[in-house]
Write a protein that holds these residues in place. Structure first.
Motif, PDB file in Angstrom:
ATOM      1  N   LYS A 264       0.761   2.541  -9.045  1.00 28.82           N
ATOM      2  CA  LYS A 264       0.966   1.759  -7.825  1.00 28.82           C
ATOM      3  C   LYS A 264       1.126   2.629  -6.584  1.00 28.82           C
TER       4      LYS A 264
ATOM      5  N   VAL B  97      -3.497  -7.250  -1.684  1.00 29.47           N
ATOM      6  CA  VAL B  97      -2.942  -7.218  -0.341  1.00 29.47           C
ATOM      7  C   VAL B  97      -3.331  -8.531   0.320  1.00 29.47           C
TER       8      VAL B  97
ATOM      9  N   GLU C 185       6.417  -5.468   0.178  1.00 26.17           N
ATOM     10  CA  GLU C 185       5.919  -5.399  -1.197  1.00 26.17           C
ATOM     11  C   GLU C 185       6.596  -6.480  -2.022  1.00 26.17           C
TER      12      GLU C 185
ATOM     13  N   ARG D  62      -0.752   2.640  -2.906  1.00 24.95           N
ATOM     14  CA  ARG D  62       0.064   2.357  -1.713  1.00 24.95           C
ATOM     15  C   ARG D  62      -0.070   3.442  -0.651  1.00 24.95           C
TER      16      ARG D  62
ATOM     17  N   LEU E  28      -3.206   2.720   1.352  1.00 25.99           N
ATOM     18  CA  LEU E  28      -3.185   1.487   2.141  1.00 25.99           C
ATOM     19  C   LEU E  28      -2.091   1.577   3.209  1.00 25.99           C
TER      20      LEU E  28
ATOM     21  N   PHE F 181      -9.551  -2.774   2.829  1.00 26.70           N
ATOM     22  CA  PHE F 181      -8.228  -2.983   3.396  1.00 26.70           C
ATOM     23  C   PHE F 181      -8.257  -2.813   4.916  1.00 26.70           C
TER      24      PHE F 181
ATOM     25  N   PHE G  16       1.820  -6.320   0.073  1.00 26.71           N
ATOM     26  CA  PHE G  16       1.259  -5.682  -1.113  1.00 26.71           C
ATOM     27  C   PHE G  16       1.896  -6.383  -2.299  1.00 26.71           C
TER      28      PHE G  16
ATOM     29  N   VAL H  21       1.015  -1.494   5.256  1.00 29.26           N
ATOM     30  CA  VAL H  21       1.601  -2.597   4.498  1.00 29.26           C
ATOM     31  C   VAL H  21       3.035  -2.780   4.979  1.00 29.26           C
TER      32      VAL H  21
ATOM     33  N   TYR I  33      -3.400  -5.542  -8.450  1.00 26.45           N
ATOM     34  CA  TYR I  33      -2.743  -5.318  -7.172  1.00 26.45           C
ATOM     35  C   TYR I  33      -3.458  -6.220  -6.182  1.00 26.45           C
TER      36      TYR I  33
END
Length: 149
Positions: free
Chosen positions: A117, A79, A130, A121, A124, A28, A97, A127, A77
């Protein structure tokens, strides 16, 4: 009654600690800062209770390749680094995301992905938006473009 007990048991198992592998954050971060990847797809290994990298899209790949990388019958999931030109003619980038949970996926997988989730998150950072999708229309390119503007 037996079904309700089974669902509580599955939910309890799903909410127990999920191990987010270091590779999830490193891929990421490379996508976000170095722009060497366009997207990263993550999956959960139910046996090891770990979130792993499933697929990485190169810099030349686009949103169509991301959509093609998502299975029709299992959750994932993802990104996505969306580059666009704003209304004031500036080059911008927003990271999305995507929580992919198609109708054809198993109930256990849906519960596991929904309850895990937030753990991913938190790892990461950076982001912007979503998107929760159960079919391709809920995450169409027009949806992404509209949210980014």
């Amino acid at each position: 009654m037996a079904m309700a007990y089974k669902m509580r048991f599955v939910f309890a198992q799903a909410t127990q600690g999920m191990n987010i592998k270091d590779e999830c954050k490193s891929w990421f971060t490379e996508m976000k800062w170095k722009k060497v990847h366009r997207f990263v797809v993550y999956k959960i290994d139910e046996k090891t209770r770990a979130v792993l990298v499933d697929k990485v899209g190169g810099p030349g790949e686009g949103y169509e390749q991301l959509v093609a990388a998502l299975p029709k019958d299992d959750c994932r999931y993802a990104v996505f680094d969306f580059d666009f030109v704003s209304v004031d003619n500036c080059q911008k980038s927003k990271i999305f995301f995507i929580a992919w949970s198609p109708a054809a996926s198993r109930i256990r997988a849906k519960i596991l992905y929904a309850t895990s989730k937030q753990a991913l998150r938190r790892v990461l950072e950076g982001v912007h938006y979503e998107v929760q999708a159960t079919d391709a229309s809920e995450m169409g390119f027009d949806v992404i473009r509209e949210r980014a503007q």
